[in-house]
Design an enzyme around this catalytic site. Structure first.
Site, PDB file in Angstrom:
ATOM      1  N   ARG A 121      -0.795  -8.792  13.329  1.00 45.59           N
ATOM      2  CA  ARG A 121      -1.300  -7.758  12.422  1.00 45.59           C
ATOM      3  C   ARG A 121      -2.145  -8.363  11.301  1.00 45.59           C
ATOM      4  O   ARG A 121      -3.154  -7.808  10.891  1.00 45.59           O
ATOM      5  CB  ARG A 121      -0.123  -6.954  11.847  1.00 45.59           C
TER       6      ARG A 121
ATOM      7  N   LYS B 122       0.825  -1.221   0.000  1.00 42.36           N
ATOM      8  CA  LYS B 122       0.000   0.000   0.000  1.00 42.36           C
ATOM      9  C   LYS B 122       0.853   1.263   0.000  1.00 42.36           C
ATOM     10  O   LYS B 122       0.617   2.172  -0.776  1.00 42.36           O
ATOM     11  CB  LYS B 122      -0.870   0.078   1.260  1.00 42.36           C
TER      12      LYS B 122
ATOM     13  N   ARG C  44      11.920  -2.528  11.102  1.00 40.17           N
ATOM     14  CA  ARG C  44      10.795  -1.901  11.804  1.00 40.17           C
ATOM     15  C   ARG C  44      10.444  -2.689  13.057  1.00 40.17           C
ATOM     16  O   ARG C  44      10.431  -3.922  13.036  1.00 40.17           O
ATOM     17  CB  ARG C  44       9.573  -1.872  10.862  1.00 40.17           C
TER      18      ARG C  44
ATOM     19  N   ARG D  93      11.246  -7.304   4.599  1.00 36.76           N
ATOM     20  CA  ARG D  93      11.275  -5.912   5.046  1.00 36.76           C
ATOM     21  C   ARG D  93      11.895  -5.825   6.450  1.00 36.76           C
ATOM     22  O   ARG D  93      12.622  -4.888   6.764  1.00 36.76           O
ATOM     23  CB  ARG D  93       9.841  -5.346   5.068  1.00 36.76           C
TER      24      ARG D  93
ATOM     25  N   ARG E  32      -9.552   1.525   9.148  1.00 39.07           N
ATOM     26  CA  ARG E  32      -9.258   0.113   9.382  1.00 39.07           C
ATOM     27  C   ARG E  32     -10.315  -0.570  10.224  1.00 39.07           C
ATOM     28  O   ARG E  32     -10.220  -1.783  10.484  1.00 39.07           O
ATOM     29  CB  ARG E  32      -7.947  -0.030  10.157  1.00 39.07           C
TER      30      ARG E  32
HETATM   31  P1  ADP Z   1       1.073  -2.184   8.048  1.00 38.48           P
HETATM   32  O1  ADP Z   1      -0.162  -1.961   7.237  1.00 38.48           O
HETATM   33  O2  ADP Z   1       2.248  -2.583   7.208  1.00 38.48           O
HETATM   34  O3  ADP Z   1       0.864  -3.079   9.204  1.00 38.48           O
HETATM   35  P2  ADP Z   1       1.159   0.652   8.838  1.00 38.48           P
HETATM   36  O4  ADP Z   1       2.437   1.378   8.675  1.00 38.48           O
HETATM   37  O5  ADP Z   1       0.047   1.036   7.946  1.00 38.48           O
HETATM   38  O6  ADP Z   1       1.548  -0.861   8.723  1.00 38.48           O
HETATM   39  O7  ADP Z   1       0.666   0.792  10.364  1.00 38.48           O
HETATM   40  C1  ADP Z   1       1.499   0.436  11.436  1.00 38.48           C
HETATM   41  C2  ADP Z   1       0.712   0.419  12.738  1.00 38.48           C
HETATM   42  O8  ADP Z   1       0.138   1.717  12.990  1.00 38.48           O
HETATM   43  C3  ADP Z   1      -0.476  -0.538  12.796  1.00 38.48           C
HETATM   44  O9  ADP Z   1      -0.094  -1.861  13.097  1.00 38.48           O
HETATM   45  C4  ADP Z   1      -1.311   0.123  13.914  1.00 38.48           C
HETATM   46  O10 ADP Z   1      -0.785  -0.155  15.189  1.00 38.48           O
HETATM   47  C5  ADP Z   1      -1.119   1.603  13.659  1.00 38.48           C
HETATM   48  N1  ADP Z   1      -2.197   2.108  12.757  1.00 38.48           N
HETATM   49  C6  ADP Z   1      -2.035   2.592  11.490  1.00 38.48           C
HETATM   50  N2  ADP Z   1      -3.222   2.971  10.976  1.00 38.48           N
HETATM   51  C7  ADP Z   1      -4.158   2.733  11.918  1.00 38.48           C
HETATM   52  C8  ADP Z   1      -5.572   2.888  11.981  1.00 38.48           C
HETATM   53  N3  ADP Z   1      -6.288   3.380  10.952  1.00 38.48           N
HETATM   54  N4  ADP Z   1      -6.211   2.532  13.120  1.00 38.48           N
HETATM   55  C9  ADP Z   1      -5.525   2.054  14.159  1.00 38.48           C
HETATM   56  N5  ADP Z   1      -4.204   1.866  14.167  1.00 38.48           N
HETATM   57  C10 ADP Z   1      -3.510   2.184  13.072  1.00 38.48           C
END
Ligand code: ADP
Length: 191
Positions: free
Chosen positions: A144, A13, A133, A127, A88
């Site tokens: 996740r 994404k 990370r 990654r 989400r």
């Molecule tokens: P990925 O989709 O690769 O897991 P992201 O970088 O999009 O990673 O998000 C990392 C973390 O940030 C998520 O695991 C969550 O803890 C938090 N996060 C991101 N977006 C949201 C959201 N819309 N609602 C709640 N937590 C979020």
């Protein structure tokens, strides 16, 4: 254009969101990136978010919603935006609807990147080795993925019913996937 990018962790994404947003001249707003920047800067929001992120859990809706509301109120997002990683949860969908309706606009499309589970895990482990990370460890990656299926996957049906969903195959070269996304969006009528 007001766009949402969805897909499981590891679907690509972030990479695609940036390229596509540049094409449309709109900001790519990544909730994950904003949280990580706050963690790095040691802000109050960062300290709060880190507890959840490190465990692979979602940051509470109230915190996330407020952050997005403030971000899309900024000048550069007035003409449109691409949201990467938000909404989400179903509660976040309602909240976003409210934010967009309030400005008299509507959502134009929701791009969902499809990648099978084996490929996702392979990408996330690679990654983990290159970027290091904090949330790319085996247990957290698994959590996740689980949360995505439980809390976020249902949003796909919500947007499909609204006729907004563009499903795109996320397997292949980055450029190839970008082309598929742009093709899918070429049929979308801007509001
Ligand atoms: P990925 O989709 O690769 O897991 P992201 O970088 O999009 O990673 O998000 C990392 C973390 O940030 C998520 O695991 C969550 O803890 C938090 N996060 C991101 N977006 C949201 C959201 N819309 N609602 C709640 N937590 C979020």
């Amino acid at each position: 254009m007001r766009l949402i990018f969805m897909g499981p962790p590891g679907a690509g994404k972030g990479t695609q969101a940036q390229v596509v947003a540049d094409r449309f001249g709109i900001p790519a707003i990544s909730t994950g990136d904003i949280f990580r920047a706050n963690v790095t800067e040691g802000t109050e929001l960062g300290v709060e978010a880190k507890r959840y992120m490190d465990a692979g859990e979602y940051v509470p809706d109230t915190v996330t919603n407020l952050m997005v509301r403030n971000r899309i109120d900024e000048e550069d997002a007035v003409k449109g935006f691409l949201l990467d990683g938000y909404p989400r949860t179903l509660a976040q969908v309602d909240e976003l609807d409210g934010m967009i309706n309030y400005t008299g606009h509507r959502l134009d499309a929701v791009v969902c990147l499809a990648v099978d589970a084996d490929e996702l895990v392979r990408r996330l482990f690679s990654r983990a080795q290159t970027e290091g990370r904090a949330d790319d460890t085996e247990d957290v990656i698994r959590r996740r993925q689980e949360l995505y299926l439980e809390q976020t996957q249902p949003l796909v049906e919500v947007y499909r019913k609204r006729g907004l969903l563009c499903e795109v195959d996320g397997i292949g070269e980055v450029d190839e996937v970008t082309k598929r996304i742009l093709d899918a969006l070429s049929n979308v009528q801007e509001s």
